[in-house]
Design a protein around this motif. Structure first.
Motif, PDB file in Angstrom:
ATOM      1  N   GLN A 111       2.866   5.477   0.315  1.00 34.44           N
ATOM      2  CA  GLN A 111       2.108   4.272  -0.023  1.00 34.44           C
ATOM      3  C   GLN A 111       3.009   3.124  -0.465  1.00 34.44           C
ATOM      4  O   GLN A 111       2.763   1.966  -0.112  1.00 34.44           O
ATOM      5  CB  GLN A 111       1.112   4.574  -1.136  1.00 34.44           C
ATOM      6  CG  GLN A 111      -0.073   5.418  -0.716  1.00 34.44           C
ATOM      7  CD  GLN A 111      -1.038   5.657  -1.863  1.00 34.44           C
ATOM      8  OE1 GLN A 111      -0.645   5.740  -3.023  1.00 34.44           O
ATOM      9  NE2 GLN A 111      -2.318   5.781  -1.551  1.00 34.44           N
TER      10      GLN A 111
ATOM     11  N   LEU B  10      -4.303  12.333   2.904  1.00 37.42           N
ATOM     12  CA  LEU B  10      -5.209  11.262   3.327  1.00 37.42           C
ATOM     13  C   LEU B  10      -6.667  11.714   3.418  1.00 37.42           C
ATOM     14  O   LEU B  10      -7.559  10.887   3.608  1.00 37.42           O
ATOM     15  CB  LEU B  10      -4.771  10.726   4.690  1.00 37.42           C
ATOM     16  CG  LEU B  10      -3.452   9.938   4.703  1.00 37.42           C
ATOM     17  CD1 LEU B  10      -2.908   9.851   6.131  1.00 37.42           C
ATOM     18  CD2 LEU B  10      -3.648   8.547   4.114  1.00 37.42           C
TER      19      LEU B  10
ATOM     20  N   THR C  22      -3.404   5.134   9.736  1.00 35.52           N
ATOM     21  CA  THR C  22      -3.867   5.283   8.353  1.00 35.52           C
ATOM     22  C   THR C  22      -4.559   4.027   7.835  1.00 35.52           C
ATOM     23  O   THR C  22      -4.887   3.942   6.653  1.00 35.52           O
ATOM     24  CB  THR C  22      -2.703   5.639   7.415  1.00 35.52           C
ATOM     25  OG1 THR C  22      -1.785   4.534   7.324  1.00 35.52           O
ATOM     26  CG2 THR C  22      -1.948   6.861   7.904  1.00 35.52           C
TER      27      THR C  22
ATOM     28  N   GLU D 292      -3.074   2.427   4.790  1.00 35.64           N
ATOM     29  CA  GLU D 292      -2.883   3.225   3.574  1.00 35.64           C
ATOM     30  C   GLU D 292      -1.399   3.549   3.401  1.00 35.64           C
ATOM     31  O   GLU D 292      -0.861   3.486   2.293  1.00 35.64           O
ATOM     32  CB  GLU D 292      -3.703   4.513   3.671  1.00 35.64           C
ATOM     33  CG  GLU D 292      -3.620   5.411   2.456  1.00 35.64           C
ATOM     34  CD  GLU D 292      -4.398   4.893   1.263  1.00 35.64           C
ATOM     35  OE1 GLU D 292      -4.175   5.407   0.139  1.00 35.64           O
ATOM     36  OE2 GLU D 292      -5.238   3.984   1.438  1.00 35.64           O
TER      37      GLU D 292
ATOM     38  N   LEU E 155     -10.868   6.601   7.465  1.00 38.10           N
ATOM     39  CA  LEU E 155     -10.155   5.700   6.563  1.00 38.10           C
ATOM     40  C   LEU E 155     -10.614   4.248   6.686  1.00 38.10           C
ATOM     41  O   LEU E 155     -10.025   3.362   6.070  1.00 38.10           O
ATOM     42  CB  LEU E 155      -8.644   5.794   6.827  1.00 38.10           C
ATOM     43  CG  LEU E 155      -8.042   7.194   6.626  1.00 38.10           C
ATOM     44  CD1 LEU E 155      -6.575   7.205   7.028  1.00 38.10           C
ATOM     45  CD2 LEU E 155      -8.209   7.647   5.176  1.00 38.10           C
TER      46      LEU E 155
END
Length: 320
Positions: A32, A139, A228, A231, A268
């Motif tokens: 991250q 995740l 992602t 993310e 997500l």
């Protein structure tokens, strides 16, 4: 050199003990907030790594050094007098592992070197797939999701860039490798533990990726940022030249297959994603000309291309 900051170093062996949750949290934080982390106790045999390093440096001295010096002369770089921003101070060759190996076609490699590189590549392929499943777990994605996306219809692409960064008499004049984000998926780097040079951009500062013996540096490519939904992010990085020492870098790229369809994972995405959807090979064609520019315009171009394609579907015509 870079600002002194604590770089994330993760002991992968702790996944098998009481510190698993803490280790998974460290991996998540690194993905991250850094886009990079360094693995120790990763399972790749140290004697194999030592042999690879020895043979890579021997191969450069015997077969690559003369070619590198000839390249410098041909490009007028033998005597640097002004800053150069369109050439990298590196000597490289490329190995393809998947979908079909080209190891037997690489010139000047000894049988011992080929055998070691084949073994090393397979171990890193397995490590990459293990890491992708760890990212899925962090995740909240189903196990195997990232591997499935990367697979496409033909399987992932996996290759290794073997680089040497020789001593540079004027390191302030030229980069070993200009700043960029990586286009692909997951990058696994075996770097020199004596000669530094790799840096990443964090919070506006260039931060050193510390040379650490027998470690493997992991960084995330643009595809993982898209999948992602931001993310996890790919990060700008570069290689600084050094006045002394020849830096070895063996970077292995575990990427989606050429026809893999890349898009943000629905799990997500709350509403509408800012990231594009595309076929991996289309992105790579765009990246080839824009590698050393920021990633955001690349994402925007891919998004616009998809929108144009939706508005103007390609007409098809039967032929006899």
């Amino acid at each position: 050199m870079g600002k002194n900051t604590t770089f994330p170093v993760i002991d992968l062996s702790k996944l098998n003990g009481e510190e698993r949750d803490q280790t998974m949290a460290l991996i998540n934080d690194a993905c991250q907030n850094w886009g990079f982390f360094e693995l120790v106790n990763h399972g790749v045999p140290y004697d194999l790594m030592d042999n690879i390093e020895r043979m890579t440096k021997e191969h450069y001295k015997k077969f690559m050094e003369k070619k590198f010096k000839e390249m410098l002369r041909s490009k007028g770089l033998a005597a640097l007098e002004t800053e150069v921003d369109d050439v990298d101070w590196e000597s490289t060759f490329f190995i393809r592992h998947l979908p079909k190996s080209n190891l037997k076609d690489i010139p000047d490699m000894s049988n011992e070197y080929r055998t070691a590189m084949k073994d090393f590549g397979k171990r890193l392929e397995n490590l990459a797939e293990e890491l992708l499943d760890l990212l899925c777990e962090n995740l909240g994605l189903e196990k195997g999701y990232l591997k499935k996306v990367f697979h496409g219809t033909k399987g992932p692409t996996f290759g290794t860039k073997v680089s040497n960064y020789p001593p540079c008499p004027e390191p302030e004049m030229i980069k070993g490798l200009r700043a960029h984000t990586d286009a692909g998926g997951l990058i696994l780097l075996f770097q020199d533990d004596k000669v530094s040079g790799l840096q990443l951009l964090k919070d506006g500062d260039w931060v050193d990726v510390p040379p650490l013996k027998h470690s493997i540096v992991i960084n995330l490519g643009d595809q993982l940022e898209v999948i992602t939904n931001g993310e996890y992010k790919s990060v700008m990085h570069r290689v600084e030249t050094q006045k002394e020492g020849n830096r070895m870098s063996i970077a292995s790229f575990y990427n989606p297959g050429s026809d893999a369809e890349i898009s943000p994972a629905p799990y997500l995405v709350d509403e509408e994603s800012e990231y594009p959807s595309f076929v991996f090979d289309d992105y790579m064609q765009l990246y080839a000309g824009l590698k050393f520019q920021p990633k955001e315009p690349r994402f925007e171009l891919m998004k616009n291309a998809a929108a144009i394609a939706d508005l103007n579907p390609v007409a098809t015509m039967e032929t006899s």
